[in-house]
Design a protein around this motif. Structure first.
Motif, PDB file in Angstrom:
ATOM      1  N   ASP A  90     -90.750 -14.377  11.025  1.00  0.00           N
ATOM      2  CA  ASP A  90     -91.018 -15.072  12.188  1.00  0.00           C
ATOM      3  C   ASP A  90     -90.335 -16.666  10.974  1.00  0.00           C
ATOM      4  N   PHE A  91     -89.319 -16.187   9.450  1.00  0.00           N
ATOM      5  CA  PHE A  91     -88.917 -17.234   9.106  1.00  0.00           C
ATOM      6  C   PHE A  91     -87.833 -17.687   9.321  1.00  0.00           C
ATOM      7  N   PHE A  92     -86.892 -16.987   9.823  1.00  0.00           N
ATOM      8  CA  PHE A  92     -85.326 -16.825   9.760  1.00  0.00           C
ATOM      9  C   PHE A  92     -85.115 -16.678  10.853  1.00  0.00           C
ATOM     10  N   GLU A  93     -83.978 -18.002  11.686  1.00  0.00           N
ATOM     11  CA  GLU A  93     -83.484 -18.000  12.995  1.00  0.00           C
ATOM     12  C   GLU A  93     -82.730 -17.140  13.454  1.00  0.00           C
ATOM     13  N   LYS A  94     -82.378 -16.155  12.852  1.00  0.00           N
ATOM     14  CA  LYS A  94     -81.199 -14.745  12.931  1.00  0.00           C
ATOM     15  C   LYS A  94     -80.685 -13.893  11.661  1.00  0.00           C
ATOM     16  N   PRO A  95     -80.615 -13.119  11.917  1.00  0.00           N
ATOM     17  CA  PRO A  95     -80.399 -11.563  10.892  1.00  0.00           C
ATOM     18  C   PRO A  95     -79.101 -12.209  10.076  1.00  0.00           C
ATOM     19  N   PHE A  96     -79.689 -11.813   9.195  1.00  0.00           N
ATOM     20  CA  PHE A  96     -77.961 -12.298   8.172  1.00  0.00           C
ATOM     21  C   PHE A  96     -78.175 -11.025   7.260  1.00  0.00           C
ATOM     22  N   HIS A  97     -76.400 -11.386   7.220  1.00  0.00           N
ATOM     23  CA  HIS A  97     -75.496  -9.649   6.724  1.00  0.00           C
ATOM     24  C   HIS A  97     -75.979  -9.584   5.300  1.00  0.00           C
ATOM     25  N   PRO A  98     -76.075  -8.615   5.352  1.00  0.00           N
ATOM     26  CA  PRO A  98     -76.237  -8.048   3.453  1.00  0.00           C
ATOM     27  C   PRO A  98     -75.413  -8.490   2.463  1.00  0.00           C
ATOM     28  N   SER A  99     -74.279  -8.922   2.483  1.00  0.00           N
ATOM     29  CA  SER A  99     -73.613  -9.910   1.663  1.00  0.00           C
ATOM     30  C   SER A  99     -73.558 -10.835   2.033  1.00  0.00           C
ATOM     31  N   ILE A 100     -74.314 -11.969   2.762  1.00  0.00           N
ATOM     32  CA  ILE A 100     -74.424 -12.977   2.995  1.00  0.00           C
ATOM     33  C   ILE A 100     -76.028 -13.249   2.270  1.00  0.00           C
ATOM     34  N   VAL A 101     -77.054 -11.803   2.357  1.00  0.00           N
ATOM     35  CA  VAL A 101     -78.240 -12.875   0.869  1.00  0.00           C
ATOM     36  C   VAL A 101     -77.230 -12.182  -0.181  1.00  0.00           C
ATOM     37  N   ARG A 102     -76.764 -11.367  -0.317  1.00  0.00           N
ATOM     38  CA  ARG A 102     -76.055 -11.892  -1.992  1.00  0.00           C
ATOM     39  C   ARG A 102     -75.902 -12.872  -2.290  1.00  0.00           C
ATOM     40  N   PHE A 103     -74.680 -13.428  -1.490  1.00  0.00           N
ATOM     41  CA  PHE A 103     -73.723 -14.857  -1.871  1.00  0.00           C
ATOM     42  C   PHE A 103     -74.998 -15.715  -1.613  1.00  0.00           C
ATOM     43  N   CYS A 104     -76.322 -15.988  -1.250  1.00  0.00           N
ATOM     44  CA  CYS A 104     -77.209 -16.974  -1.333  1.00  0.00           C
ATOM     45  C   CYS A 104     -77.433 -16.690  -2.747  1.00  0.00           C
ATOM     46  N   PHE A 105     -78.207 -15.656  -3.302  1.00  0.00           N
ATOM     47  CA  PHE A 105     -78.568 -14.556  -3.900  1.00  0.00           C
ATOM     48  C   PHE A 105     -77.866 -15.619  -5.483  1.00  0.00           C
TER      49      PHE A 105
END
Length: 488
Positions: free
Chosen positions: A302-317
């Protein structure tokens, strides 16, 4: 360039000097496998994956050891029923080793999803009971530990009496600790409240138990890391890492155990990754501000408007320095996705660039590389490295627009350097061209067809859709809010 590492022990950046030139021994505290790995854990392990990749890229031969805690993790030393494994076995009505296996598999699955390299050695606490008993015996023989009612404790006061300093890592004053700590219920068998368990006597109901010179019991949490790190990396090794929350008491206890056993500091450089917050608040199950890694990737939250690819999560971190608090939010993830797409587009564009050896460019590739490596060697500064990558991205699009030029030699150099930084060091992966959106739409159609079949009580067709998708690695999950899917 000389590699500089922030040493938590000295609270300063220091020039890295490995014990054995060209080699690095690195130990990172791994998970306690009694529940699903949470996103904060992923941030810590991803930070040290980046550090491991960087050390390798810089030419070091790294022996990377990361343990699995599968026994003995007490929430306090006073009550053996506070063992996290005991609590979870009661909750899930499973055997302890079933709990261990279930959540070890989950841990590896999640880390694979985020493209973390496996360590060279991944030892378990239960696989090193003998070594832990031997260490405990040695500490007793040297007068740093004592047996009490079938349990064995490390004597913190005795340690300090001998001119050693329990509290040196966390910068805590031992006299103040003693003065401000009252004896807790169940800790009466300790000489001092600050003493910590090396071995705990098992209660009659405690399932995980081993024979020892002091009776049946199990090891204390702090002891396992000393036993395993010294076995595989030596009595003194280069780097010890973990989350900031482990600095005290866990890492403080490791230093004390190592010095008491071997008369030497066990680690030269202590490194600690900072915490992860969400929407500027601490992540916590009790407040509901909490999300599992898989939920961020599937969009089942309920926090994010869409799914995010693991590589995008990694890039964010990686856009935050490992020692900084990282806050994730919908806006942060959307911005990371936009930046990631632009970075990957630049990689594609670069492959179509035609070199020109007749003109001089204003862009100095040598200066750019120097700045990138300065960031990399300045305590693994991933956000500054990424900022420099986007300088190169701007240059690449200028090349594509005919506003800049590049020589043949520089083009090949830029390609190899950019690929090394993006894929080898940052560990990012390309995303298949919008196949995710097409897959999502296709699966929504199949899920709707399955729901219609279930409403019509055509369970044979409903089960057939589910089973055929599962055979292709797509697992349907039915919940209160409808049906979602997970890619296995």
């Amino acid at each position: 360039m000389q590699l500089k590492i922030y040493n938590s022990l000295t609270a300063e950046k220091e020039i890295f000097k490995p014990i054995l030139e060209g080699n690095v021994g690195m130990y990172v505290c791994g998970p306690t496998v009694y529940s699903n790995v949470h996103l904060g854990n992923v941030r810590t392990f991803l930070s040290f994956d980046f550090i491991y990749r960087t050390l390798t890229h810089l030419g070091y031969k790294v022996r990377y050891v990361r343990n699995i805690t599968d026994a003995g993790h007490l929430t306090d030393d006073g009550n053996v029923d506070n063992d996290r494994f005991v609590k979870q076995t009661r909750l899930e009505k499973l055997e302890p080793m079933e709990i261990v296996q279930k959540y070890t598999v989950d841990f590896h699955k999640v880390l694979d999803m985020f493209n973390l390299l496996p360590p060279n050695i991944e030892p378990t606490a239960t696989g090193h009971i003998v070594e832990q008993i031997e260490l405990t015996q040695k500490l007793i023989e040297r007068g740093f530990a004592y047996e009490s009612n079938g349990s064995v404790y490390f004597d913190v006061l005795e340690y300090n009496k001998r001119g050693l300093n329990y509290g040196e890592l966390s910068k805590r004053n031992i006299e103040e600790l003693f003065a401000n700590t009252r004896d807790l219920d169940g800790q009466g068998e300790k000489k001092n409240p600050q003493d910590f368990a090396l071995w705990k006597k098992a209660s009659p109901a405690h399932i995980m138990r081993w024979n020892s010179p002091w009776g049946e019991g199990f090891p204390g949490w702090h002891l396992e890391c000393t036993a395993m790190s010294t076995k595989y990396l030596g009595e003194t090794f280069d780097i010890h890492g973990g989350g900031m929350d482990l600095k005290f008491p866990h890492h403080e206890c490791e230093i004390a155990q190592g010095k008491a056993c071997n008369d030497a500091a066990p680690v030269n450089y202590w490194m600690h990754a900072n915490m992860l917050t969400m929407n500027s608040q601490r992540m916590s199950k009790s407040t509901g501000n909490y999300i599992l890694p898989m939920q961020l990737v599937t969009g089942d939250n309920d926090f994010f408007e869409k799914p995010f690819h693991p590589s995008i999560v990694r890039f964010c971190f990686l856009q935050a320095h490992y020692r900084s608090v990282l806050d994730i939010s919908n806006d942060a993830m959307m911005a990371s996705e936009k930046g990631f797409i632009r970075l990957m587009e630049a990689v594609k564009v670069l492959n179509s660039i035609t070199p020109d050896d007749t003109k001089q460019s204003d862009f100095s590739l040598k200066e750019w590389k120097n700045k990138a490596y300065e960031a990399l060697t300045d305590d693994f500064n991933s956000p500054i490295l990424i900022a420099h990558l986007f300088e190169a991205v701007k240059y690449i699009f200028a090349l594509n627009d005919g506003k800049e030029t590049i020589s043949t030699a520089d083009l090949e150099d830029l390609k190899s350097t950019l690929n090394a930084f993006i894929f080898d060091v940052l560990g990012l992966q390309t995303i298949e061209e919008n196949n995710n959106e097409k897959l999502d739409q296709t699966l929504k159609v199949l899920i709707e067809l399955r729901n219609q079949a279930r409403k019509s009580k055509n369970f044979e067709l409903s089960d057939q859709i589910r089973d055929k998708l599962l055979a292709e690695g797509i697992e349907l999950k039915d919940g209160r809010d409808g049906t979602s899917y997970v890619l296995n």
